[in-house]
Scaffold this active site. Sequence first.
Site, PDB file in Angstrom:
ATOM      1  N   SER A   1       0.758  -1.429   0.015  1.00  0.00           N
ATOM      2  CA  SER A   1       0.151  -0.034  -0.225  1.00  0.00           C
ATOM      3  C   SER A   1       0.540   1.330  -0.011  1.00  0.00           C
ATOM      4  CB  SER A   1      -1.112   0.044   1.270  1.00  0.00           C
ATOM      5  OG  SER A   1      -2.034   1.012   1.688  1.00  0.00           O
TER       6      SER A   1
ATOM      7  N   ASP B   1      -1.594   1.730  -3.824  1.00  0.00           N
ATOM      8  CA  ASP B   1      -2.104   0.381  -4.153  1.00  0.00           C
ATOM      9  C   ASP B   1      -3.622   0.735  -5.197  1.00  0.00           C
ATOM     10  OD1 ASP B   1      -2.491   1.269  -1.640  1.00  0.00           O
ATOM     11  OD2 ASP B   1      -3.650  -1.144  -1.226  1.00  0.00           O
TER      12      ASP B   1
ATOM     13  N   ASP C   1      -6.404   1.602  -3.033  1.00  0.00           N
ATOM     14  CA  ASP C   1      -7.433   1.721  -2.453  1.00  0.00           C
ATOM     15  C   ASP C   1      -7.222   2.468  -1.353  1.00  0.00           C
ATOM     16  OD1 ASP C   1      -5.668   2.046  -0.955  1.00  0.00           O
ATOM     17  OD2 ASP C   1      -5.758  -0.301   0.420  1.00  0.00           O
ATOM     18  N   ARG C   2      -6.674   4.045  -1.326  1.00  0.00           N
ATOM     19  CA  ARG C   2      -7.569   5.233  -0.834  1.00  0.00           C
ATOM     20  C   ARG C   2      -7.618   6.576  -2.065  1.00  0.00           C
ATOM     21  NH1 ARG C   2      -4.366   2.141   3.074  1.00  0.00           N
ATOM     22  NH2 ARG C   2      -5.257   2.590   5.187  1.00  0.00           N
TER      23      ARG C   2
ATOM     24  N   LYS D   1     -12.366  -0.876   1.042  1.00  0.00           N
ATOM     25  CA  LYS D   1     -12.238   1.022  -0.204  1.00  0.00           C
ATOM     26  C   LYS D   1     -11.814   0.872  -1.029  1.00  0.00           C
ATOM     27  CE  LYS D   1      -7.334   0.405   3.150  1.00  0.00           C
ATOM     28  NZ  LYS D   1      -7.672  -0.230   3.897  1.00  0.00           N
TER      29      LYS D   1
END
Length: 630
Positions: free
Chosen positions: A179, A338, A340-341, A456
């Site tokens: 991440s 990555d 996802d945020r 997420k």
Amino acid sequence: MATRTAVAAAAAAAVSVAAGDGPGGDSRLDQAAAQWLRWDKNPKTLEMVKQMIADNNREELQKCFGSRMEFGTAGLRAAMGPGISQMNDLTIIQTSQGLCRYLEKNFSDIKKRGVVISFDARAHSSSGGSSKRFAQLAATAFISQGIPVYLFSNITPTPFVPYTVSHLNLCAGIMVTASHNPKQDNGYKVYWDNGAQIISPHDKGISQAIEENQEPWTKAWDDSIISNNPLLHDPYSTINNDYFEDLKKYCFHRNTNSSSTVKFVHTSVHGVGHDFVQSAFKAFDFVPPDAVAEQKAPDPDFPTVKYPNPEEGKGVLTLSFALAEKTQAKIVLANDPDADRLAVAEQQENGEWKVFSGNEMGALLGWWLFTNWKEKNQDRNQDGNALKDLYMLSSTVSSKILRAIALKEGFHFEETLTGFKWMGNRAKQLLEQGKTVLFAFEEAIGYMCCPFVLDKDGVSAAVICAELASFLATKNLSLAQQLKAIYIEYGYHITKASYFICHNQNIIKNLFENLRNYDGKNNYPKTCGKFEVSGVRDLTTGYDSSQPDKKAILPTSKSSQMITFTFTNGGVATMRTSGTEPKIKYYAELCVPPGNSDYEQLKKELDELVSAIEEYFFQPEKNKLQPKSE
């Protein structure tokens, strides 16, 4: 530097020590190193260990072989390098073998259904490790056991893995990513067949299975077995198509989008997000955002940022702001590596950039998704029945703003433990009961706007945020103005979160034990400076002063520290340890009912509360805690 002959002799000596043939410091370390030499076939990490033994470098041997990486609910996350405490070819093989055996035990049809594996763009040249290489070795382990593997042929965002698990009805998913961690790190994240991250007891079961399957299987190192293997499938083009088709169902204002004059800048911070956010914008009929050229291509060295984490704020967004000034864009969207945020910033009328916190974006996206749902379901909800099946979720350290909106609007709000593994699993339960889960978020800039991904997702969040901003622009409103309108309608919820860095586990343990025995044994603090404590919930011990039986409702965990204090002035503060970093985090919020709109006064009161918590509860000087560097 020892010669190659000396290295070889030292390696042989280590093997003989392990066999009990001679003296040798800590024999446990020597045994672990000797076993490594027998099993590791990566020339780079093998050579590094031989060198440590030749140099008799006990400190390095202790660092690499002192203890095995712990497999938890977040899977694995550690630096790349040699030894059982780091991410490398051999530990990936061992982890995949353990996971494979555990899945075989849990799913009788695994050879029919299979697993999905994807990866980000991380790489570590000195140890020869990379996310792609690790993903291929994981695929090799499963295919060697006759299990179908859907291995993405190219980098993808993390949310593509849970999406694929659900979409193709697979038994599990693996994402090789660290991440937004520093560049030397990597990770191995596991999703269960329900499309959500694993929760206990699966972590313990997998961990046990890894212990039992450490010796590489016969074909473990032969990743050529996956080439042209009928068990290997590449889901890249199918999923890349289907995900965006599903995403289109969450586009509510296509006409506004196609004619929108709002300009956006997007950065993927040297990660995987660029192509996918471009596709998301096209799916919503937007002109794609301008990409920050220096950060657009994946680069495992993250050369333009100190930390590849947009949560750290303006430092990571410097290049984005510069591009926005040039293109006259008012909004910056930033994904972590990555994807996802999502971090969001907006230029204010005075020219300053406001970076929204995760809690502020949670308020905006929650309000927006509910507003669209209400409009779409007017007929169905005339008697309020549809509202009874509507849910929003957030984690216990996130803002309570969704609770305030739910109370006023009549839908359900639920709080879970910290992390999307809890929200994803709870959302799945609710969906199986026929409920609608509209939104879930956590303050660490994580948002689940579309429940076809039970985690997420920074790609869907980016385009949904863009649609919100474009819609507001037609009303001459900015994101910041709409946020203020939400607070005026539902009550101000002002938050402040930060952390202290501490590498000493004993200090951390003592800090929390002191809070549990603050005023004599088993007494929590009754005050914090001038602020009066009205309630305490301790999710390490399971105590909750607000419950009749004094027992917490949320699950407890002795392995991590987490205490929440409620104050008589409407303040709530949680202190907790991090599962992946050497940090003690705190989250404070002041919640007031609608009508109290003196923002500056409320902010001053929250600042005073936070200062008191730092001074009396953390005691940074006494505990030698390092504050967050701005």
